[in-house]
Every structure is written in structure tokens, then in C-alpha cells.
Design an enzyme around this catalytic site. Structure first.
Site, short mmCIF file in Angstrom:
data_model
loop_
_atom_site.label_atom_id
_atom_site.label_comp_id
_atom_site.label_asym_id
_atom_site.label_seq_id
_atom_site.Cartn_x
_atom_site.Cartn_y
_atom_site.Cartn_z
N PRO A 204 0.83 -1.22 0.00
CG PRO A 204 -0.82 -1.59 1.62
CD PRO A 204 0.49 -2.12 1.12
N GLY A 207 2.32 3.54 -5.08
CA GLY A 207 2.03 4.33 -6.28
C GLY A 207 1.38 3.56 -7.40
CD GLU A 425 16.23 7.04 24.83
OE1 GLU A 425 16.84 6.71 23.78
OE2 GLU A 425 15.22 6.42 25.23
CG HIS A 428 19.70 3.03 23.77
ND1 HIS A 428 19.83 1.68 23.56
CD2 HIS A 428 18.55 3.18 24.47
CE1 HIS A 428 18.81 1.05 24.12
NE2 HIS A 428 18.02 1.94 24.68
#
Length: 662
Positions: A204, A207, A425, A428
Site C-alpha cells: 500500500p 504508487g 538514551e 544507547h
């Protein structure tokens, strides 16, 4: 008013007039034969008329009233109405001890009939109103079997192949169809024939419908478009009738193109699937098969269909002779995404700091529809900020909104939770910066979006088609960066790493069971994933191993996950200073970009990051001021040009010329 509506209105009028005339004749006949003025007086004398119900109408001269029970039996009616002499009638009734009442309304027979028939007329009108609402096929009554296909014209929202990007192979195959329609002799002289059908297959948003519209814009032949769901109706046989009518229209306009969007709505495998077959859908599919390649010749009618579920289509529909070509419309690669962004930003003023190639690298897996939505969100963001041009910041905010959701600015977060998220964070980011082979860290933020309290975003340098074992192992360590930072700084663990652990475990299990990346178990496929064909989702796991092998699989998965966790702890222990600096910067600025992350990883302080941010903001403000100044200059130049043009309108260029001097 169209001819069918005129005919219907005429028949309704004839029926109404006939009913009124019949009622008038029947009532008049009964009154003349049964009841008149003398009979009326006799009925009063015999007590068959209720004396207190007699009414004289001084305008029409009529006398009306009600019968008693004996009168109803004698005359067969509860009421009466006759024409008589009001003055004479009054004297006659007075002599009999009856005093009638008077009314001055002109209650004619036609008025009575209108009031009698008004409810029925309203019902008839409502019936035809709802019937007209249910009508299809150009307003024709009961035209359920007519096709709902729409004929596209060349000058209405014309789309060409220039408006389609990122699907070069599909464009090339469809361009051959257009070339065949424009010059068929070029192909037929070598024995080729026009293909009867082209099936566009893709995810989906890739185009498929846009490609079909581009074919319509390029080809100078009629183009009919219809959805597969337009064939499906409650009544059996209607879909087959619409298929016949569609191809009849096509043959009348041959050579032509017919586009059926979402053909899986009508072309599913017959007699298979959960719930069994459907008689109406199967009849429609049978008729479509016959029209495409049956005894009837439909030369010159090319059918283009689109679907994102080719696995559910009937094999008879896919064979050569019906759909001769299957065009795969894949998700765009890096170059394709950049071209798509260029198409969607043609009419969008962009700042000089916007790099479409960088935006394309940060959107792997996005389709053309996703990228169009991304550009639109960026334009809306710039408009909310009253900017003259779209900046790189607008695209970043739009990308975060599309991928992760809107910022949850109203969410109340305690300082403890914010600090924990910042270290999570930062863990990470540092592990991702140190380990080789991973995608570069693009941005780190502790602003809540969607279900996440923070985000560490990577930016692939190129589209990756294969995953190596070393990269998979480093990815597991990267996923454990947040959990390891919590353990080092707070000597405790939280639920924030739940999704990271789930993804790491899933990756390790696939390495062992599907990709043969375990040295102990060797290159063996120990699990197969299968899902329902109509849902396209994973449903079951097939175990092709014994219980002892299952123990080995669990131990290997545990080993890979544990090694990744230990590697993350080791990296953060060596870079503890950078971890503290990055967490402090996140607590102060909430979002850090790639340049700032590089500075903090290489030993820069938070103050140096602050200077860098200030310099960058000054550059952006200067660029915005230059853009506003340029826009103002363009506006003044345009106004002066219009003023000069308006001033010169209607003047004689010769008569207005001044004296010539030498």
C-alpha cells in the site's frame, strides 16, 4: 427534467387523476340514486338523521349531516351531503323542530378529495424520493446492472510519468503499453500482440494507482477507472452484469484502457479461504474471466488492475492470456525516495539547509504516500511557525511526528524519571557510537512521543539488503545500552528497557533458528513462520526439532543475549565521563543532533555544546532574515511591475513618445 423522469411523473399523474375521477363518479352516482332533498326530509321525519348534526353551507348551498344507526343501515353511509335551497330548507326544518347550524367555507368536492388523498400522495412522494436516492447508473430507474466506471478526460487532473518517481522499472513496462497504443504497427509487424491485462502488485502506498493515472495521462485513448468493490452487490448477478456492461463500454471506445483498483475484492480464489465461497462474487469473477479471454473477442481493450494481495487471487485470473504481465511496484530505494521528495517539493520553497538526500536516508522503508505525507506535515509545521521557507528543522519534526507520533507536551514527568530517561538514551547513543558497523546515530531526544519517553534515532548511510552476523551481535549490544546505563548509574533496573529486551531476544532467536548464525547448532533452519493468507500476519511457529534441541536453542539464545549485555556494560564503563556529559546535555536541551553527539563522545563539555548551538541558531536566524528580505524585494518588484503594466494599458505608444533630439 430528463425523459425517464418525465415519463415517471406522467404515469403518477395519470394514476392520481384516475383514482379521483373514479371516486367522484362512484360517490355522485350513489348520492343521485339513493339520497336527494325529498329523501332527506323523509329521513328526518323517520328519525334516520341526527338533527343536531345538520349544517347549512351558505356559500355552496349544500346541506350535510350524520345518520343515526337506522339511517346508516338504510343508506349504507355514516354521513350525507346534498345540494339544496338553504332558505327553503331552513323553513322546512324549522317546521319540524330542527335548528341547523351555518358555515361560510367553500368546502367544494375537489377540496375534500385533496384532503382525503393527501396522506396517500405524501406516501407516494416519499416512495419515489427514496427510490431516486437508491437509483444508480446516471439516474436511470432500477439500473443496478450498469457499470459505475468513470471516464477520465485528458485535461482533468492530468498526471504523467514526470509526476511518478522511484519506480523506474514499472514505468518502463507501462511506457511500452502506451507506445503500443500509440503505434501498434511497430510491434505487430514482428508478430507481437497487444497484452490483454497488466497486474500492478505492490505494498500500500507505493504508487500503483498513480501509475495507472500516469498511463491515462500519457495515452491518447479513453481510460475507464473503477474499483473492485463496485462490482459487489447484495443481489446475485448484478456484479456479472456490471462486468459485461464495462467491457461493452470498452469495446465501443476501443482501443481503450480499463483500470480496476483493488481487484482482490472481486478476484479472490474461488471456493477457498475461511468462510467458504460467495455466489455473487464468484459469478462476477467468472464473467470477468470470460470477458478477458473467452469466445468473445475484446481486442483493443487493455485491462490494468492493482492489488497489494496477489496471494489471494484466483489462478485462472493470473494466467497468460488474461494478465499477460505482472508489474511489481516495490518500495523505493534511497535514490527513489530522493526523487519522490523532489517531485513533492517542486512547488514548495525550500531553505538552503534542506538536504533531500539526507531526508531520504532517514526514511528507509517509506513509500511514496508516506513521503508525500512527510512533506505535507513539514509544510504545515513551517506555516504554524510563520516561516517563508521550509527548513531542515521542519522536516525533522515532521519525520518524528510521522514515525513516533506527536509530542506529548502536556505529560508531567518528574525530575527523577527525566534523569533516568536521559541516562537511558545516552547509554544507547554511546554504545551505538563506539561499536563498528552500526548505522550512525542521527539524533537523541528525551521528549515523549507516542508510547516512548525518549528516542535514539539512527540514520542509515545506504539501504541494507543483508544483515551480517557481526552487525546483528552489535545491534543486540546497542539495544542493551539503555539497560546497562541504568545498572551503572542507579544500581537498579526499570521497565523502560522492556521493548529493548524483547527486540534483542527476538533478534537472537532468529539468528539461531532461522539464519543459522549459531556455531553450536550450525546452519540449520529450525523454525518456520507461517501466517493466515488473508491477513498477511504471523500466526504459527513450526517446531522441527526435539526437546533436547530446544534446550540447546534456549542456551544459545541466552548466550548471545548475555554477551551483548556484557559488551554494552563494558563500553559504558570505559566511557563513563561521556555518559554523564551527554545525560547533562539532554537534561538541559532535551534534543541533541549528530554533531553535538560527536562533540560529547570525543570529550567536549556541555559549555562547548552550548556555544555550538548558539552559533548554529545565529546562522539560522541570519538565513531567515535574508529569506524574508528577499521575499519582500520580490513582492515590491512584482507590485512595481503590475503598476507599470496597468499604467501602460490603453496608451498609444506613438502618441505618447516625447520629442526626439539629436
Amino acid at each position: 427534467m430528463r425523459a425517464p423522469q418525465k415519463t415517471m411523473a406522467l404515469w403518477v399523474l395519470i394514476v392520481i387523476v384516475t383514482l379521483i375521477a373514479y371516486e367522484h363518479l362512484r360517490t355522485t352516482s350513489e348520492q343521485r340514486q339513493v339520497f336527494n332533498y325529498r329523501t332527506f326530509l323523509s329521513a328526518i321525519d323517520s328519525g334516520q338523521v341526527a338533527k343536531d348534526s345538520i349544517v347549512f353551507n351558505s356559500v355552496s348551498g349544500s346541506i350535510s349531516g350524520k345518520f343515526t344507526e337506522d339511517g346508516k343501515k338504510a343508506f349504507g353511509s355514516p354521513t350525507f351531503k346534498i345540494d339544496g335551497d338553504v332558505e327553503k330548507g331552513y323553513d322546512e326544518l324549522k317546521s319540524r323542530g330542527v335548528v341547523p347550524s351555518y358555515e361560510n367555507t367553500n368546502d367544494t368536492y375537489l377540496t375534500q378529495q385533496i384532503f382525503n388523498w393527501l396522506p396517500m400522495l405524501l406516501l407516494v412522494g416519499l416512495f419515489f424520493f427514496f427510490l431516486r436516492q437508491l437509483q444508480v447508473g446516471g439516474g436511470k430507474a432500477m439500473s443496478f446492472g450498469k457499470s459505475r466506471a468513470r471516464l477520465l478526460t485528458e485535461n482533468k487532473n492530468r498526471v504523467t510519468f514526470k509526476d511518478v518517481a522511484g519506480v523506474e522499472e514499472a514505468k518502463q513496462e507501462l511506457q511500452e503499453i502506451v507506445a503500443f497504443l500509440k503505434d501498434p504497427k511497430k510491434f505487430t509487424r514482428l508478430g507481437g500482440r497487444i497484452p490483454k491485462g497488466v497486474l500492478l502488485v505492490g505494498s500500500p502506498g507505493t504508487g500503483k494507482t498513480l501509475l495507472a493515472r500516469a498511463v491515462a495521462g500519457e495515452a491518447s485513448v479513453p481510460f475507464f477507472t473503477i474499483s473492485g468493490s463496485d462490482f459487489v452487490e447484495m443481489f446475485v448477478g448484478v456484479g456479472a452484469s456490471r462486468v459485461r456492461d464495462l467491457f461493452e463500454q470498452g469495446k465501443r471506445n476501443a482501443p481503450c484502457l480499463i483500470f480496476i483498483d483493488e481487484i482482490d475484492a472481486v478476484g479472490r480464489h474461488r471456493g477457498a479461504g475461511m468462510g467458504g465461497g460467495h455466489d455473487e462474487r464468484e459469478q462476477t469473477l467468472n464473467q470477468l474471466l470470460v470477458e478477458m479471454d473467452g469466445f468473445e473477442s475484446n481486442d483493443g481493450v487493455i485491462l490494468i488492475a492493482a492489488t497489494n494481495r496477489p496471494d489471494v487471487l484466483d489462478p485462472a485470473l493470473l494466467r497468460p492470456g488474461r494478465f499477460d504481465r505482472r508489474v511489481i511496484v516495490n518500495r523505493p530505494d534511497l535514490r527513489g525516495r530522493e526523487q519522490i521528495l523532489a517531485v513533492h517539493t517542486r512547488k514548495t520553497p525550500l531553505s538552503t539547509n534542506v538536504d533531500l538526500e539526507k531526508i531520504a536516508r532517514g526514511t528507509p522503508g517509506m513509500t511514496g504516500a508516506d513521503l508525500e505525507n512527510l512533506v505535507n506535515e513539514a509544510a504545515l509545521q513551517a506555516a504554524r511557525d510563520n516561516k517563508m521557507r521550509l527548513e531542515n528543522e521542519d522536516f525533522e519534526k515532521a519525520k518524528d511526528k510521522v514515525i513516533m507520533g506527536s509530542e506529548r507536551k502536556s505529560m508531567v514527568i518528574s525530575e527523577k524519571d527525566k534523569r533516568l530517561t536521559a541516562y537511558h538514551e545516552a547509554g544507547h547513543a554511546i554504545v551505538g557510537k563506539v561499536l563498528p558497523g552500526l548505522d550512525p546515530i542521527h539524533k537523541v531526544t528525551i521528549i515523549p512521543r507516542g508510547m516512548a519517553l525518549g528516542l535514539t534515532q539512527t540514520l542509515p548511510e545506504e539501504d541494507t539488503l543483508n544483515l551480517t552476523k557481526s552487525k546483528a551481535i552489535n545491534m543486540i549490544a546497542f539495544l542493551f545500552g539503555g539497560r546497562s546505563a541504568e545498572e551503572l548509574i542507579f544500581q537498579d533496573v526499570t521497565t523502560g528497557a522492556g521493548n529493548d529486551i524483547e527486540r534483542a531476544t527476538e533478534l537472537a532467536r532468529r539468528m539461531v533458528c532461522e539464519w543459522g548464525m549459531s556455531e553450536r547448532l550450525g546452519p540449520m533452519a529450525l523454525e518456520r513462520r507461517e501466517g493466515p493468507v488473508f491477513l498477511g500476519m504471523q500466526q504459527t511457529h513450526h517446531r522441527d526439532y526435539s526437546d533436547s534441541k530446544a534446550e540447546q536453542i534456549d542456551s544459545e539464545v541466552y548466550r548471545i543475549v548475555t554477551e551483548g549485555h556484557e559488551k554494552a556494560v563494558e563500553i559504558l564503563t570505559k566511557n563513563l565521563t561521556a555518559l554523564h556529559a551527554m545525560a547533562e546535555a539532554l537534561l538541559e536541551y532535551e534534543t541533541l543532533d549528530a554533531d553535538e553527539l560527536e562533540m560529547l563522545t570525543t570529550g567536549s563539555t556541555v559549555d562547548e555544546v552550548k556555544k555550538h548551538r548558539t552559533f548554529k541558531q545565529d546562522q539560522i536566524q541570519k538565513e531567515r532574515a535574508q529569506a524574508a528580505e528577499q521575499a519582500e524585494k520580490d513582492k515590491r518588484a512584482k507590485a512595481e511591475e503590475e503598476a507599470i503594466k496597468k499604467k501602460s494599458e490603453g496608451r498609444d505608444p506613438v502618441g505618447q513618445t516625447g520629442p526626439v533630439t539629436a
